[in-house]
Motif scaffolding. Structure first.
Motif, mmCIF file in Angstrom:
data_model
loop_
_atom_site.group_PDB
_atom_site.id
_atom_site.type_symbol
_atom_site.label_atom_id
_atom_site.label_comp_id
_atom_site.label_asym_id
_atom_site.label_seq_id
_atom_site.Cartn_x
_atom_site.Cartn_y
_atom_site.Cartn_z
ATOM 1 N N HIS A 96 0.815 -1.209 0.000
ATOM 2 C CA HIS A 96 0.000 0.000 0.000
ATOM 3 C C HIS A 96 0.851 1.263 0.000
ATOM 4 C CE1 HIS A 96 -3.669 -2.259 1.892
ATOM 5 N NE2 HIS A 96 -3.435 -2.604 0.644
ATOM 6 N N MET A 97 1.902 1.262 0.804
ATOM 7 C CA MET A 97 2.696 2.477 0.983
ATOM 8 C C MET A 97 3.666 2.741 -0.164
ATOM 9 S SD MET A 97 3.612 2.249 5.067
ATOM 10 C CE MET A 97 4.564 3.777 5.049
ATOM 11 N N HIS A 98 4.321 1.699 -0.661
ATOM 12 C CA HIS A 98 5.454 1.914 -1.562
ATOM 13 C C HIS A 98 5.318 1.286 -2.947
ATOM 14 C CE1 HIS A 98 7.642 3.789 1.659
ATOM 15 N NE2 HIS A 98 7.498 2.721 2.426
ATOM 16 N N VAL A 99 4.491 0.257 -3.086
ATOM 17 C CA VAL A 99 4.370 -0.401 -4.384
ATOM 18 C C VAL A 99 3.198 0.155 -5.191
ATOM 19 C CG1 VAL A 99 4.119 -2.613 -5.574
ATOM 20 C CG2 VAL A 99 5.438 -2.483 -3.452
ATOM 21 N N LEU A 100 2.067 0.380 -4.536
ATOM 22 C CA LEU A 100 0.891 0.864 -5.264
ATOM 23 C C LEU A 100 1.139 2.189 -5.990
ATOM 24 C CD1 LEU A 100 -1.988 0.068 -5.942
ATOM 25 C CD2 LEU A 100 -2.757 1.342 -3.930
ATOM 26 N N PRO A 101 1.840 3.165 -5.384
ATOM 27 C CA PRO A 101 2.110 4.392 -6.146
ATOM 28 C C PRO A 101 2.942 4.144 -7.416
ATOM 29 C CG PRO A 101 2.473 4.757 -3.799
ATOM 30 C CD PRO A 101 2.283 3.285 -3.977
ATOM 31 N N ILE A 102 3.842 3.175 -7.366
ATOM 32 C CA ILE A 102 4.617 2.835 -8.566
ATOM 33 C C ILE A 102 3.707 2.211 -9.614
ATOM 34 C CG2 ILE A 102 6.546 1.475 -9.459
ATOM 35 C CD1 ILE A 102 7.777 1.603 -6.654
ATOM 36 N N ILE A 103 2.805 1.342 -9.174
ATOM 37 C CA ILE A 103 1.892 0.683 -10.113
ATOM 38 C C ILE A 103 1.008 1.702 -10.815
ATOM 39 C CG2 ILE A 103 -0.057 -0.905 -10.303
ATOM 40 C CD1 ILE A 103 1.180 -2.509 -7.991
ATOM 41 N N THR A 104 0.437 2.643 -10.066
ATOM 42 C CA THR A 104 -0.450 3.617 -10.700
ATOM 43 C C THR A 104 0.318 4.517 -11.667
ATOM 44 O OG1 THR A 104 -0.225 5.042 -8.732
ATOM 45 C CG2 THR A 104 -2.151 3.592 -8.838
ATOM 46 N N ASP A 105 1.546 4.889 -11.311
ATOM 47 C CA ASP A 105 2.355 5.671 -12.246
ATOM 48 C C ASP A 105 2.702 4.845 -13.493
ATOM 49 O OD1 ASP A 105 2.268 7.824 -10.579
ATOM 50 O OD2 ASP A 105 4.311 7.613 -9.808
ATOM 51 N N TYR A 106 2.948 3.563 -13.301
ATOM 52 C CA TYR A 106 3.239 2.687 -14.436
ATOM 53 C C TYR A 106 2.033 2.606 -15.373
ATOM 54 C CZ TYR A 106 4.347 -1.538 -17.078
ATOM 55 O OH TYR A 106 4.568 -2.439 -18.094
ATOM 56 N N LEU A 107 0.847 2.460 -14.808
ATOM 57 C CA LEU A 107 -0.356 2.388 -15.633
ATOM 58 C C LEU A 107 -0.617 3.702 -16.360
ATOM 59 C CD1 LEU A 107 -2.714 0.372 -13.244
ATOM 60 C CD2 LEU A 107 -1.436 -0.472 -15.223
ATOM 61 N N ASP A 108 -0.249 4.827 -15.738
ATOM 62 C CA ASP A 108 -0.346 6.117 -16.424
ATOM 63 C C ASP A 108 0.624 6.177 -17.606
ATOM 64 O OD1 ASP A 108 -2.307 7.051 -14.744
ATOM 65 O OD2 ASP A 108 -0.923 8.154 -13.441
ATOM 66 N N ALA A 109 1.820 5.601 -17.407
ATOM 67 C CA ALA A 109 2.835 5.639 -18.463
ATOM 68 C C ALA A 109 2.498 4.685 -19.610
ATOM 69 C CB ALA A 109 4.205 5.301 -17.884
ATOM 70 N N TYR A 110 1.777 3.599 -19.300
ATOM 71 C CA TYR A 110 1.427 2.596 -20.319
ATOM 72 C C TYR A 110 -0.088 2.373 -20.269
ATOM 73 C CZ TYR A 110 6.459 1.767 -20.289
ATOM 74 O OH TYR A 110 7.825 1.924 -20.364
ATOM 75 N N PRO A 111 -0.847 3.238 -20.918
ATOM 76 C CA PRO A 111 -2.316 3.208 -20.791
ATOM 77 C C PRO A 111 -2.966 1.919 -21.273
ATOM 78 C CG PRO A 111 -1.553 5.284 -21.754
ATOM 79 C CD PRO A 111 -0.381 4.373 -21.724
ATOM 80 N N THR A 112 -2.291 1.134 -22.111
ATOM 81 C CA THR A 112 -2.902 -0.115 -22.582
ATOM 82 C C THR A 112 -2.699 -1.266 -21.604
ATOM 83 O OG1 THR A 112 -0.893 -0.715 -23.819
ATOM 84 C CG2 THR A 112 -2.579 0.557 -24.997
ATOM 85 N N MET A 113 -1.904 -1.048 -20.565
ATOM 86 C CA MET A 113 -1.633 -2.092 -19.580
ATOM 87 C C MET A 113 -2.710 -2.112 -18.493
ATOM 88 S SD MET A 113 0.981 -4.066 -20.031
ATOM 89 C CE MET A 113 1.029 -4.668 -18.340
ATOM 90 N N ALA A 114 -2.846 -3.270 -17.850
ATOM 91 C CA ALA A 114 -3.670 -3.428 -16.651
ATOM 92 C C ALA A 114 -2.808 -4.106 -15.594
ATOM 93 C CB ALA A 114 -4.903 -4.272 -16.942
ATOM 94 N N ALA A 115 -3.239 -4.020 -14.333
ATOM 95 C CA ALA A 115 -2.450 -4.605 -13.242
ATOM 96 C C ALA A 115 -3.366 -5.316 -12.258
ATOM 97 C CB ALA A 115 -1.633 -3.535 -12.527
ATOM 98 N N ARG A 116 -2.800 -6.339 -11.645
ATOM 99 C CA ARG A 116 -3.481 -7.082 -10.572
ATOM 100 C C ARG A 116 -2.521 -7.203 -9.398
ATOM 101 N NH1 ARG A 116 -3.328 -12.567 -9.247
ATOM 102 N NH2 ARG A 116 -2.241 -13.092 -11.188
#
Length: 296
Positions: free
Chosen positions: A104-124
């Motif tokens: 929650h603290m350190h990985v989720l912000p990276i994931i959301t930024d990654y999804l912003d950078a690659y709009p065709t990607m999804a994450a679980r």
């Protein structure tokens, strides 16, 4: 059945230790799975599994052959992905696991930024405070705290965390500051009863203290809340109280008695054969976590 498909079936049986489970995973009939393995055994002239009514285990020849099959299958996947363009361009869904609070603290912000950078990607995400079998649970990338067992996976060290004892300034004003691990017997302690909890706290120099907690909870967050309220002391990984340390709401004690820090790694199974979605996320995660001053 062609040799490539037979190898794929064989590797899945080795991973699941079950012909029936493999059939379900690959949407095949159990007899088709059995025929595929038997065909490989006949082709190479060696028995690959020892089968009983209760278990399926690799033979020595099977253990050697399964690694060769994994390498061959990975090469095929890489070649197909390169031809299709997915090796160069991230695509699909990325599965990431980490412990709950760290996630929650350190990985989720990276994931959301990654999804912003690659709009065709999804994450679980799978944020859980238990060991996760990366292969069985379909995980692409794991962020692990602690020393890693030998696995053959690729790991990049990104930082470390300390296991610390903390309390609020108000609590220390009222009850004093422990100066040695043995002093903890005179203080109220809140502990987590999670997967890695232990009543014996270890310190540098092989010092060990058995803790008699006044408050037990199934989450670290409850112990942190109690410490913030000035109720008592708790022991956590220091990243879990980073904001409270920075603004002075919590203070660390017995720092001179701490064990060596625990390493943090970004872990993924494919190594150089990793698809673009894994390589691009790992690159971003490694850079961001290494730059995080709370983790170094």
């Amino acid at each position: 059945m062609d040799r490539w498909q037979a190898m794929r079936v064989f590797v899945k049986v080795a991973e699941t230790a079950s012909f029936a489970e493999t059939a379900r995973h690959l949407h095949m009939s159990p007899p088709a799975v059995t025929r595929a393995v038997a065909g490989l055994e006949e082709a190479i002239g060696a028995r690959l599994f020892v089968r009983t009514t209760r278990s399926v285990k690799l033979t020595e020849a099977g253990r050697r052959y399964v690694e060769d099959c994994r390498r061959i299958l990975a090469d095929i996947v890489e070649a197909e992905a390169a031809a299709a363009g997915s090796y160069a361009t991230p695509s699909g869904t990325l599965a990431i696991t980490a412990s709950v609070l760290f996630g929650h603290m350190h990985v989720l912000p990276i994931i959301t930024d990654y999804l912003d950078a690659y709009p065709t990607m999804a994450a679980r995400t799978l944020f859980v405070d238990r060991p996760v079998n990366i292969v069985e649970e379909g995980i692409d990338v794991a962020i692990r705290i602690g020393h890693l067992p030998d696995s053959g996976f690729t790991a990049a060290r990104v930082g470390s965390v300390r296991r610390v004892i903390c309390g609020s300034p108000g609590y220390f004003d009222r009850h004093g500051v422990p100066t040695a691990p043995a002093d903890l017997k005179d203080h109220r302690i809140a502990i987590s009863t999670g997967a890695f909890a232990s009543p014996e706290w270890r310190f540098a120099g092989d010092q060990r203290v058995t803790i008699h907690p006044t408050l037990q909870s199934n989450t670290n967050e409850a112990g942190i809340t109690a410490a913030l309220a000035g109720w008592g002391l708790t022991r956590v990984l220091h990243y879990q109280i980073g904001p409270a340390l920075l603004d002075g709401r919590l203070q660390i004690v017995l720092a001179d008695h701490e064990e060596p820090p625990l390493p943090i790694h970004v872990l993924y199974p494919e190594g150089r054969h990793a698809p673009a979605k894994v390589r691009t996320f790992v690159d971003m995660a490694v850079a961001r976590l290494r730059a995080n001053r709370l983790l170094n």
